[in-house]
Design an enzyme around this catalytic site. Sequence first.
Site, PDB file in Angstrom:
ATOM      1  N   ASP A   1      -0.440  10.307  -0.005  1.00 21.49           N
ATOM      2  CA  ASP A   1      -1.313   9.574   0.286  1.00 21.49           C
ATOM      3  C   ASP A   1      -0.623   7.930   0.556  1.00 21.49           C
ATOM      4  OD1 ASP A   1      -1.140   9.540  -2.363  1.00 21.49           O
ATOM      5  OD2 ASP A   1      -2.931   8.471  -2.623  1.00 21.49           O
TER       6      ASP A   1
ATOM      7  N   GLU B   1      -2.991  10.666  -4.783  1.00 16.72           N
ATOM      8  CA  GLU B   1      -2.259  10.229  -5.906  1.00 16.72           C
ATOM      9  C   GLU B   1      -2.837   8.798  -6.353  1.00 16.72           C
ATOM     10  OE1 GLU B   1      -0.451   8.063  -8.828  1.00 16.72           O
ATOM     11  OE2 GLU B   1       0.222   7.731  -7.047  1.00 16.72           O
TER      12      GLU B   1
END
Length: 422
Positions: free
Chosen positions: A95, A153
């Site tokens: 991400d 994350e």
Amino acid sequence: MRLIWILLPAVLCRAASLGPSPSDIDHLYPGIEALYIDIHSNPELAFQEKQTAAKLAARVKELGYEVTTGVGGTGVVALLKNGSGPIVMLRTELDALPVTEQTGLPFSSKIPGVMHACGHDLHMAAWAGTAQWMAAHRADWHGTLMLIGQPAEEAGSGASAMLKDGLFVRFPKPDFAIALHDDDTLPAGVIGYHAGFFRAAADFPTVTIFGRGGHGAMPQNTVDPIVIAASTILAWQTIVSRENDPQSPVVITVGAIHGGTKNNIIPDQVQLLLSVRTFDPLVRKRVLAAIARIAKGEAEAAGAPREPLIEPTTGMTGDAAVYNDPELTNRLAATLKKGMPPGNVVEMPAKMTSEDFSDYGRAGVKAALLHIGAVDPEKLAESRRTGVPVPAPHSPQWAPVRETTIKAAVQAETLALLNLLN
Ligand SMILES: [Zn+2]
Ligand SMILES: [Zn+2]
């Protein structure tokens, strides 16, 4: 002659454990640099990493890995079974962050307001390079290599989403889990390690303080929640300075205050958004309790009409502290010191930032998160001289030194895996 035959296997074994040569890495670099540039230009936010995951999945599928997508949302699991032996997991995150890029790079983000500002793009490029080298050198190791691409994350919930979706049930539970994260405090390509607690636990409580609103010119008819909030915020800092053992670091940050609408109106309530960082689970518990105790005490002292509302987490998921298994960490540090250029593997201090990589260790796997410097050494030296920090991860200017860092990351990851898979 006999001696040669006795020594030869040992020599070959030693050669095998040395990992990729500089020319091996030069050979695979253009391919992974192209992936890096592509992913950097097309970042995706937490749990929306569909294209990113597809790009990684396609690469490792082509290399012969057994690939499963959609694990824990957008996560990728790629297995390469190579005989009996240990199971070792290497994680990359997928991400990006809601940040507007200001690096000025020619391949800057094409997505408004979204940027790979934490270096997860760099981790993916290194992961892909490592996947490639390991697949091409199966004779050098045995066991099962488990590569995972983890979503979200930054939301603090991607690792737990993968675990809840059966990461260690549907797939083999690894003996070891490792990951590498880029870092603003080390020169490009230098590996930093820290045994024990390495990244802090993060909690994000929201505290709502209630008062009794009224005219700003007639405070005698009100209980002003802004004044209560002000004294509460200052009193919270005494948890750090007076209640806590200075040997066990704590950070209490009030990142947002929401209250009031106008100069001359005293509002009814004020909301405070906190970020709390600790390492020790006991300290974590005590600090969170002290935050609640002080908020209640200050409200009572001010005659507030009701107790503050304390919500443990709102909007953001907290992380437990990352604990680097000391035996594993020291084993990896020794291996990397042997295989990397002299001076390129250093012990580093723990950091107050958080990582949900902690979840794999908490799930019972020996885990170690290593860092890799990503800053031009001259800029770092200048920053140390002047005291002006260089841009760090999450900054819109975070731009790792690309080639040196990616190449060193591939070397470190392969060396670590070869050591654990032998
Ligand atoms: Zn980050
Ligand atoms: Zn990160």
